[in-house]
Structures are given as structure tokens and as C-alpha cells.
Write a protein that holds these residues in place. Structure first.
Motif, PDB file in Angstrom:
ATOM      1  N   TYR A 172       0.866  -1.171   0.000  1.00  0.00           N
ATOM      2  CA  TYR A 172       0.000   0.000   0.000  1.00  0.00           C
ATOM      3  C   TYR A 172       0.908   1.228   0.000  1.00  0.00           C
ATOM      4  CZ  TYR A 172      -3.754  -3.151   1.560  1.00  0.00           C
ATOM      5  OH  TYR A 172      -4.674  -4.155   1.676  1.00  0.00           O
ATOM      6  N   PHE A 192       1.105   5.582   0.486  1.00  0.00           N
ATOM      7  CA  PHE A 192       0.384   6.662   1.151  1.00  0.00           C
ATOM      8  C   PHE A 192       1.147   7.979   1.034  1.00  0.00           C
ATOM      9  CE2 PHE A 192      -2.505   3.894   3.499  1.00  0.00           C
ATOM     10  CZ  PHE A 192      -1.798   2.706   3.523  1.00  0.00           C
ATOM     11  N   TYR A 248       1.149  11.621   3.392  1.00  0.00           N
ATOM     12  CA  TYR A 248       0.681  12.326   4.565  1.00  0.00           C
ATOM     13  C   TYR A 248       1.243  13.746   4.538  1.00  0.00           C
ATOM     14  CZ  TYR A 248      -0.579   7.823   6.601  1.00  0.00           C
ATOM     15  OH  TYR A 248      -1.139   6.590   6.845  1.00  0.00           O
ATOM     16  N   GLN A 289       2.153  17.149   7.159  1.00  0.00           N
ATOM     17  CA  GLN A 289       2.349  17.566   8.548  1.00  0.00           C
ATOM     18  C   GLN A 289       2.521  19.071   8.614  1.00  0.00           C
ATOM     19  OE1 GLN A 289       5.987  16.315  10.568  1.00  0.00           O
ATOM     20  NE2 GLN A 289       4.885  16.102  12.489  1.00  0.00           N
ATOM     21  N   LEU A 305       0.846  13.848  11.751  1.00  0.00           N
ATOM     22  CA  LEU A 305       0.666  13.662  10.318  1.00  0.00           C
ATOM     23  C   LEU A 305      -0.810  13.455  10.004  1.00  0.00           C
ATOM     24  CD1 LEU A 305       3.712  12.830  10.878  1.00  0.00           C
ATOM     25  CD2 LEU A 305       3.494  11.438   8.818  1.00  0.00           C
ATOM     26  N   PHE A 354      -3.472  12.107   6.975  1.00  0.00           N
ATOM     27  CA  PHE A 354      -3.592  11.292   5.776  1.00  0.00           C
ATOM     28  C   PHE A 354      -4.111  12.129   4.606  1.00  0.00           C
ATOM     29  CE2 PHE A 354      -4.554   7.763   3.146  1.00  0.00           C
ATOM     30  CZ  PHE A 354      -5.854   7.907   2.684  1.00  0.00           C
ATOM     31  N   LEU A 410       5.138  19.996   5.500  1.00  0.00           N
ATOM     32  CA  LEU A 410       6.064  18.869   5.341  1.00  0.00           C
ATOM     33  C   LEU A 410       5.258  17.665   4.849  1.00  0.00           C
ATOM     34  CD1 LEU A 410       9.020  18.024   5.815  1.00  0.00           C
ATOM     35  CD2 LEU A 410       8.402  17.503   8.182  1.00  0.00           C
ATOM     36  N   PHE A 439       5.101  13.582   3.661  1.00  0.00           N
ATOM     37  CA  PHE A 439       5.733  12.285   3.833  1.00  0.00           C
ATOM     38  C   PHE A 439       5.077  11.253   2.939  1.00  0.00           C
ATOM     39  CE2 PHE A 439       8.559  12.916   7.365  1.00  0.00           C
ATOM     40  CZ  PHE A 439       8.015  13.974   8.068  1.00  0.00           C
ATOM     41  N   ASN A 445       0.026  -3.039   7.351  1.00  0.00           N
ATOM     42  CA  ASN A 445      -0.262  -2.766   8.758  1.00  0.00           C
ATOM     43  C   ASN A 445       0.897  -3.093   9.693  1.00  0.00           C
ATOM     44  OD1 ASN A 445      -2.766  -1.682   8.447  1.00  0.00           O
ATOM     45  ND2 ASN A 445      -3.852  -3.587   8.739  1.00  0.00           N
ATOM     46  N   MET A 460       5.182  -0.455   8.010  1.00  0.00           N
ATOM     47  CA  MET A 460       5.002   0.754   7.219  1.00  0.00           C
ATOM     48  C   MET A 460       6.288   1.558   7.271  1.00  0.00           C
ATOM     49  SD  MET A 460       2.710   2.324   5.371  1.00  0.00           S
ATOM     50  CE  MET A 460       1.206   1.565   5.972  1.00  0.00           C
ATOM     51  N   ARG A 461       6.865   1.875   6.100  1.00  0.00           N
ATOM     52  CA  ARG A 461       8.107   2.650   6.035  1.00  0.00           C
ATOM     53  C   ARG A 461       7.799   4.049   5.529  1.00  0.00           C
ATOM     54  NH1 ARG A 461      12.644  -0.674   7.550  1.00  0.00           N
ATOM     55  NH2 ARG A 461      11.581  -2.618   8.116  1.00  0.00           N
ATOM     56  N   PHE A 462       8.435   5.023   6.164  1.00  0.00           N
ATOM     57  CA  PHE A 462       8.229   6.412   5.790  1.00  0.00           C
ATOM     58  C   PHE A 462       9.486   6.981   5.147  1.00  0.00           C
ATOM     59  CE2 PHE A 462       4.227   7.846   7.678  1.00  0.00           C
ATOM     60  CZ  PHE A 462       3.892   6.749   8.447  1.00  0.00           C
ATOM     61  N   GLY A 463       9.268   7.891   4.193  1.00  0.00           N
ATOM     62  CA  GLY A 463      10.385   8.658   3.681  1.00  0.00           C
ATOM     63  C   GLY A 463      10.791   9.726   4.685  1.00  0.00           C
ATOM     64  N   ALA A 464      11.877  10.429   4.380  1.00  0.00           N
ATOM     65  CA  ALA A 464      12.424  11.429   5.300  1.00  0.00           C
ATOM     66  C   ALA A 464      11.635  12.731   5.278  1.00  0.00           C
ATOM     67  CB  ALA A 464      13.888  11.689   4.978  1.00  0.00           C
TER      68      ALA A 464
END
Lengths: 111, 111
Positions: free
Chosen positions: A32, A34, A36, A38, A44, A46, A88, A90, A96, A99-103
Motif C-alpha cells: 500500500y 500513502f 501524509y 504535517q 501527520l 492522511f 512537510l 511524507f 499494517n 510501514m516505512r516512511f520517507g524522510a
């Protein structure tokens, strides 16, 4: 290793111009995806997600994102930027349990 | 409808002290998460829970502990605080389609 990359720390655009915030991912399977947003001193929020189906996903506040499987990218776009879009952003990929987020990419829209 | 509530919003600890960050949700979701956000690093998953009584480690669990005795609450415990734990901590709740709903954050400084 699973990861999400946002190659630009900062994106500057003029109000009314189109904007693009880039994201590429390296995650196993069919994750998945996404976006987000901020705002200062907030959590954050969605914006939109891609699970399956149409490669162009529409989300909140006029934002959309284009999924490209061959390039493993999920770029965020908006046809006409507003000063209030400054924040900002992301990108995230996974499920579930992982989940990995970019910087993050700081978008500044100038009047 | 409060969503995800985190307390405290700000805290300063001395090295070696302990504390608990509280997270409560009224969204009745099973999945709950703790992330830390460091400048330029995005969000890193500390611990997560898929339901009451079930917790598991994320990417960066060292120095932290969690418990999940109810669906609503997911406290994060810091034992023997270290300067490396200076960060902004976010609790999140997982939606049914994978999107996350975040609290406002808890800013922790360890001196």
C-alpha cells in the motif's frame, strides 16, 4: 532492505503553479502507498492512498498521486498550488505490520 | 470525537530517569503504533500492537517498552532515559484500509 526515498528535501513553487513531490519505494510485494502532510507542531494527516486499481489516485485538498509500478514511484501532484499547501509531506509504503516512511519533503509555496 | 490523544505534549527528563508516554484512542481500531520522528529522518516505528494483549517490536525498540491491556490505551515506557531518546513521539491508530491516524505528538528532551 525495505525503504522509501524522497529525493528532494525542499520543493519551492509559486502560487498557482503545478507542484510535484517525488517518492520512490523499495518494498517487497504489492505494498500500500500513502501520502501524509504535517503542519508545524501537529501530527501527520492522511492525504491519499494507493492500494490497487487506477494508477492516478485523487485525495484531499485537490492533491493527487500517480503510481508507476515499473519505476516504483508514487509522486504527489497538484495542478495549482496554494500558499496554504506549505507544509512537510511524507510518503509511506507498506502494510499494517511494516510501514516505512520517507524522510519528508518540505514544500514552500510563495505568493 | 477526540481520535488519538497523547499526553504529555512536552517533557524534559534527566539522563537515567524513566517516564511513560500515554496514548488513548476512541476510534475502536485494533492496530496501534508508536513512532519517533527525528529531523531529516522521517518516522521510525518503535513498537506496534494488533490488539489488546499483543505487542511487537518495530525498527527501533531498544530502550522502550509497551503494554496493551485495553483496545483504547497503548502506553510507551522509557526506562533509563538517554540523550539519544530526545525526539518527537507519535502514537498512531491503523485504519481498516491501512491509513494511519496520528496523535498531536509528545516532544521529549533528555538532558
Amino acid at each position: 532492505a525495505q525503504s522509501v526515498a524522497q529525493p528532494e528535501d525542499q520543493v519551492n513553487v509559486a502560487e498557482g503553479n503545478p507542484l510535484t513531490v517525488k517518492c520512490t519505494y523499495s518494498v517487497s510485494g504489492n505494498p500500500y502507498l500513502f501520502w501524509y502532510v504535517q503542519y508545524p507542531n501537529r501530527g501527520l494527516q492522511f492525504l491519499l492512498k494507493y492500494i490497487t486499481g487506477d494508477n492516478l489516485v485523487k485525495g484531499s485538498y485537490g492533491f493527487e498521486a500517480e503510481f508507476n509500478k515499473s519505476q516504483t514511484s508514487f509522486h504527489l501532484k497538484k495542478p495549482s498550488a496554494l500558499v496554504s499547501d506549505s507544509a512537510l509531506y511524507f510518503c509511506a509504503a507498506g502494510n499494517n505490520n511494516d510501514m516505512r516512511f520517507g524522510a519528508g519533503t518540505r514544500l514552500t509555496v510563495k505568493p | 470525537n477526540a481520535g488519538v490523544t497523547q499526553t504529555p505534549k512536552f517533557r524534559i527528563l534527566k539522563i537515567g530517569q524513566s517516564m511513560t508516554l500515554q496514548c488513548a484512542q476512541d476510534m475502536n481500531h485494533n492496530y496501534m503504533y508508536w513512532y519517533r520522528q527525528d529531523p531529516g529522518m522521517g518516522l521510525k516505528l518503535i513498537y506496534y500492537s494488533v490488539g489488546a494483549g499483543i505487542t511487537d517490536k518495530g525498527e527501533v525498540p531498544n530502550g522502550y517498552n509497551v503494554s496493551r491491556s485495553t483496545t483504547e490505551d497503548f502506553p510507551l515506557r522509557l526506562e533509563l532515559a538517554a540523550p539519544s531518546q530526545t525526539s518527537v513521539y507519535f502514537c498512531a491508530v491503523g485504519g481498516f484500509a491501512g491509513e494511519l491516524f496520528f496523535g498531536e505528538g509528545s516532544r521529549l528532551t533528555v538532558l
